[in-house]
Design a protein around this motif. Structure first.
Motif, PDB file in Angstrom:
ATOM      1  N   GLU A  42       0.836  -1.207   0.000  1.00  0.00           N
ATOM      2  CA  GLU A  42       0.000   0.000   0.000  1.00  0.00           C
ATOM      3  C   GLU A  42       0.870   1.257   0.000  1.00  0.00           C
ATOM      4  O   GLU A  42       0.568   2.224  -0.707  1.00  0.00           O
ATOM      5  CB  GLU A  42      -0.944   0.000   1.211  1.00  0.00           C
ATOM      6  N   LYS A  43       1.947   1.233   0.750  1.00  0.00           N
ATOM      7  CA  LYS A  43       2.877   2.369   0.758  1.00  0.00           C
ATOM      8  C   LYS A  43       3.500   2.572  -0.611  1.00  0.00           C
ATOM      9  O   LYS A  43       3.623   3.708  -1.090  1.00  0.00           O
ATOM     10  CB  LYS A  43       3.964   2.156   1.824  1.00  0.00           C
ATOM     11  N   CYS A  44       3.883   1.474  -1.257  1.00  0.00           N
ATOM     12  CA  CYS A  44       4.466   1.563  -2.601  1.00  0.00           C
ATOM     13  C   CYS A  44       3.436   2.031  -3.617  1.00  0.00           C
ATOM     14  O   CYS A  44       3.760   2.817  -4.525  1.00  0.00           O
ATOM     15  CB  CYS A  44       5.047   0.215  -3.020  1.00  0.00           C
ATOM     16  N   LEU A  45       2.203   1.590  -3.494  1.00  0.00           N
ATOM     17  CA  LEU A  45       1.143   2.027  -4.398  1.00  0.00           C
ATOM     18  C   LEU A  45       0.900   3.530  -4.253  1.00  0.00           C
ATOM     19  O   LEU A  45       0.786   4.250  -5.252  1.00  0.00           O
ATOM     20  CB  LEU A  45      -0.144   1.234  -4.128  1.00  0.00           C
ATOM     21  N   ILE A  46       0.852   4.013  -3.025  1.00  0.00           N
ATOM     22  CA  ILE A  46       0.695   5.446  -2.784  1.00  0.00           C
ATOM     23  C   ILE A  46       1.849   6.216  -3.419  1.00  0.00           C
ATOM     24  O   ILE A  46       1.645   7.226  -4.095  1.00  0.00           O
ATOM     25  CB  ILE A  46       0.590   5.741  -1.271  1.00  0.00           C
ATOM     26  N   ALA A  47       3.068   5.738  -3.218  1.00  0.00           N
ATOM     27  CA  ALA A  47       4.247   6.409  -3.773  1.00  0.00           C
ATOM     28  C   ALA A  47       4.212   6.409  -5.298  1.00  0.00           C
ATOM     29  O   ALA A  47       4.553   7.417  -5.937  1.00  0.00           O
ATOM     30  CB  ALA A  47       5.529   5.741  -3.266  1.00  0.00           C
ATOM     31  N   GLU A  48       3.809   5.302  -5.908  1.00  0.00           N
ATOM     32  CA  GLU A  48       3.751   5.223  -7.370  1.00  0.00           C
ATOM     33  C   GLU A  48       2.679   6.152  -7.937  1.00  0.00           C
ATOM     34  O   GLU A  48       2.916   6.867  -8.911  1.00  0.00           O
ATOM     35  CB  GLU A  48       3.508   3.777  -7.819  1.00  0.00           C
ATOM     36  N   ILE A  49       1.524   6.177  -7.320  1.00  0.00           N
ATOM     37  CA  ILE A  49       0.461   7.086  -7.774  1.00  0.00           C
ATOM     38  C   ILE A  49       0.921   8.528  -7.647  1.00  0.00           C
ATOM     39  O   ILE A  49       0.738   9.339  -8.560  1.00  0.00           O
ATOM     40  CB  ILE A  49      -0.845   6.821  -7.003  1.00  0.00           C
ATOM     41  N   ASP A  50       1.568   8.863  -6.545  1.00  0.00           N
ATOM     42  CA  ASP A  50       2.067  10.223  -6.353  1.00  0.00           C
ATOM     43  C   ASP A  50       3.126  10.574  -7.393  1.00  0.00           C
ATOM     44  O   ASP A  50       3.130  11.682  -7.936  1.00  0.00           O
ATOM     45  CB  ASP A  50       2.624  10.377  -4.934  1.00  0.00           C
ATOM     46  N   SER A  51       4.010   9.630  -7.714  1.00  0.00           N
ATOM     47  CA  SER A  51       5.070   9.913  -8.689  1.00  0.00           C
ATOM     48  C   SER A  51       4.524  10.076 -10.103  1.00  0.00           C
ATOM     49  O   SER A  51       5.137  10.750 -10.930  1.00  0.00           O
ATOM     50  CB  SER A  51       6.149   8.822  -8.663  1.00  0.00           C
ATOM     51  N   LEU A  52       3.370   9.488 -10.387  1.00  0.00           N
ATOM     52  CA  LEU A  52       2.755   9.598 -11.712  1.00  0.00           C
ATOM     53  C   LEU A  52       1.752  10.744 -11.810  1.00  0.00           C
ATOM     54  O   LEU A  52       1.172  10.961 -12.871  1.00  0.00           O
ATOM     55  CB  LEU A  52       2.078   8.275 -12.084  1.00  0.00           C
ATOM     56  N   ASP A  53       1.547  11.467 -10.731  1.00  0.00           N
ATOM     57  CA  ASP A  53       0.603  12.589 -10.718  1.00  0.00           C
ATOM     58  C   ASP A  53       1.303  13.827 -11.278  1.00  0.00           C
ATOM     59  O   ASP A  53       1.849  14.634 -10.537  1.00  0.00           O
ATOM     60  CB  ASP A  53       0.097  12.836  -9.302  1.00  0.00           C
ATOM     61  N   GLY A  59      -4.554  14.443 -12.409  1.00  0.00           N
ATOM     62  CA  GLY A  59      -3.829  13.593 -11.469  1.00  0.00           C
ATOM     63  C   GLY A  59      -3.159  12.417 -12.155  1.00  0.00           C
ATOM     64  O   GLY A  59      -2.787  12.486 -13.316  1.00  0.00           O
ATOM     65  N   CYS A  60      -3.038  11.325 -11.443  1.00  0.00           N
ATOM     66  CA  CYS A  60      -2.454  10.091 -11.973  1.00  0.00           C
ATOM     67  C   CYS A  60      -3.556   9.306 -12.665  1.00  0.00           C
ATOM     68  O   CYS A  60      -4.544   8.940 -12.038  1.00  0.00           O
ATOM     69  CB  CYS A  60      -1.871   9.258 -10.834  1.00  0.00           C
ATOM     70  N   PHE A  61      -3.382   9.057 -13.950  1.00  0.00           N
ATOM     71  CA  PHE A  61      -4.400   8.300 -14.664  1.00  0.00           C
ATOM     72  C   PHE A  61      -3.896   6.938 -15.125  1.00  0.00           C
ATOM     73  O   PHE A  61      -4.383   6.367 -16.097  1.00  0.00           O
ATOM     74  CB  PHE A  61      -5.007   9.099 -15.828  1.00  0.00           C
ATOM     75  N   ALA A  62      -2.925   6.386 -14.390  1.00  0.00           N
ATOM     76  CA  ALA A  62      -2.428   5.039 -14.679  1.00  0.00           C
ATOM     77  C   ALA A  62      -3.547   4.023 -14.457  1.00  0.00           C
ATOM     78  O   ALA A  62      -4.330   4.140 -13.513  1.00  0.00           O
ATOM     79  CB  ALA A  62      -1.244   4.706 -13.783  1.00  0.00           C
ATOM     80  N   SER A  63      -3.609   3.043 -15.318  1.00  0.00           N
ATOM     81  CA  SER A  63      -4.631   1.998 -15.215  1.00  0.00           C
ATOM     82  C   SER A  63      -4.280   0.998 -14.119  1.00  0.00           C
ATOM     83  O   SER A  63      -3.124   0.888 -13.700  1.00  0.00           O
ATOM     84  CB  SER A  63      -4.760   1.257 -16.551  1.00  0.00           C
ATOM     85  N   ASN A  64      -5.283   0.249 -13.701  1.00  0.00           N
ATOM     86  CA  ASN A  64      -5.034  -0.840 -12.754  1.00  0.00           C
ATOM     87  C   ASN A  64      -4.085  -1.857 -13.367  1.00  0.00           C
ATOM     88  O   ASN A  64      -3.254  -2.436 -12.670  1.00  0.00           O
ATOM     89  CB  ASN A  64      -6.339  -1.523 -12.355  1.00  0.00           C
ATOM     90  N   GLU A  65      -4.189  -2.060 -14.680  1.00  0.00           N
ATOM     91  CA  GLU A  65      -3.300  -2.993 -15.363  1.00  0.00           C
ATOM     92  C   GLU A  65      -1.845  -2.540 -15.213  1.00  0.00           C
ATOM     93  O   GLU A  65      -0.969  -3.329 -14.859  1.00  0.00           O
ATOM     94  CB  GLU A  65      -3.655  -3.100 -16.842  1.00  0.00           C
ATOM     95  N   LEU A  91      -6.194   8.351  -0.763  1.00  0.00           N
ATOM     96  CA  LEU A  91      -6.328   8.675  -2.174  1.00  0.00           C
ATOM     97  C   LEU A  91      -7.691   9.295  -2.409  1.00  0.00           C
ATOM     98  O   LEU A  91      -8.650   8.986  -1.702  1.00  0.00           O
ATOM     99  CB  LEU A  91      -6.232   7.411  -3.046  1.00  0.00           C
ATOM    100  N   LYS A  92      -7.765  10.148  -3.435  1.00  0.00           N
ATOM    101  CA  LYS A  92      -9.068  10.631  -3.882  1.00  0.00           C
ATOM    102  C   LYS A  92      -9.108  10.541  -5.400  1.00  0.00           C
ATOM    103  O   LYS A  92      -8.083  10.681  -6.077  1.00  0.00           O
ATOM    104  CB  LYS A  92      -9.350  12.045  -3.397  1.00  0.00           C
ATOM    105  N   GLN A  93     -10.291  10.267  -5.897  1.00  0.00           N
ATOM    106  CA  GLN A  93     -10.498  10.222  -7.342  1.00  0.00           C
ATOM    107  C   GLN A  93     -10.924  11.617  -7.758  1.00  0.00           C
ATOM    108  O   GLN A  93     -11.933  12.126  -7.279  1.00  0.00           O
ATOM    109  CB  GLN A  93     -11.569   9.192  -7.684  1.00  0.00           C
ATOM    110  N   GLY A 102      -8.764   9.608 -12.638  1.00  0.00           N
ATOM    111  CA  GLY A 102      -7.580  10.289 -12.153  1.00  0.00           C
ATOM    112  C   GLY A 102      -7.515  10.180 -10.643  1.00  0.00           C
ATOM    113  O   GLY A 102      -8.510  10.430  -9.959  1.00  0.00           O
ATOM    114  N   LEU A 103      -6.370   9.791 -10.131  1.00  0.00           N
ATOM    115  CA  LEU A 103      -6.179   9.636  -8.693  1.00  0.00           C
ATOM    116  C   LEU A 103      -5.158  10.640  -8.196  1.00  0.00           C
ATOM    117  O   LEU A 103      -4.223  11.005  -8.918  1.00  0.00           O
ATOM    118  CB  LEU A 103      -5.693   8.217  -8.350  1.00  0.00           C
TER     119      LEU A 103
END
Length: 108
Positions: A42-53, A59-65, A91-93, A102-103
């Protein structure tokens, strides 16, 4: 497949994911890193979403895939983790156009 072949396959997947971004590393705020309510994934997911924002509007529009391949987990697990982190307030959408969402990481 043996261990060496497994490593090569994982390395090739990671390399192809890195080709499309100017990756310079990650920053995980201490409030997130030291939070015992969050798993390491979960920490890594938060960091990845933040880095792609990189888009103030979307925001971050990376897919679940994409996120699941990057983290080495299933798309279902990724979807469940995103839902959980939204419910927990991490997180917020910020948009959904019927196809893409977008997250954004919520600042503490």
């Amino acid at each position: 497949m043996n261990e060496v072949e497994d490593y090569k396959e994982v390395y090739q997947k990671k390399s192809s994911l890195e080709e499309n971004r100017g990756f310079k590393g990650i920053w995980i705020p201490k409030e997130t890193w030291l939070n015992t309510d969050l798993s390491i994934i979960e920490k890594c997911l938060i960091a990845e979403i933040d880095s792609l924002d990189n888009d103030k509007q979307r925001g971050c529009f990376a897919s679940n895939e994409y996120l699941s391949k990057f983290l080495g987990i299933t798309e279902g697990t990724t979807a469940n983790l995103i839902s959980k982190l939204k419910k927990m307030g991490y997180l917020k959408q910020i948009f959904f156009d019927g196809r893409r969402r977008g997250l954004r990481v919520v600042s503490n």
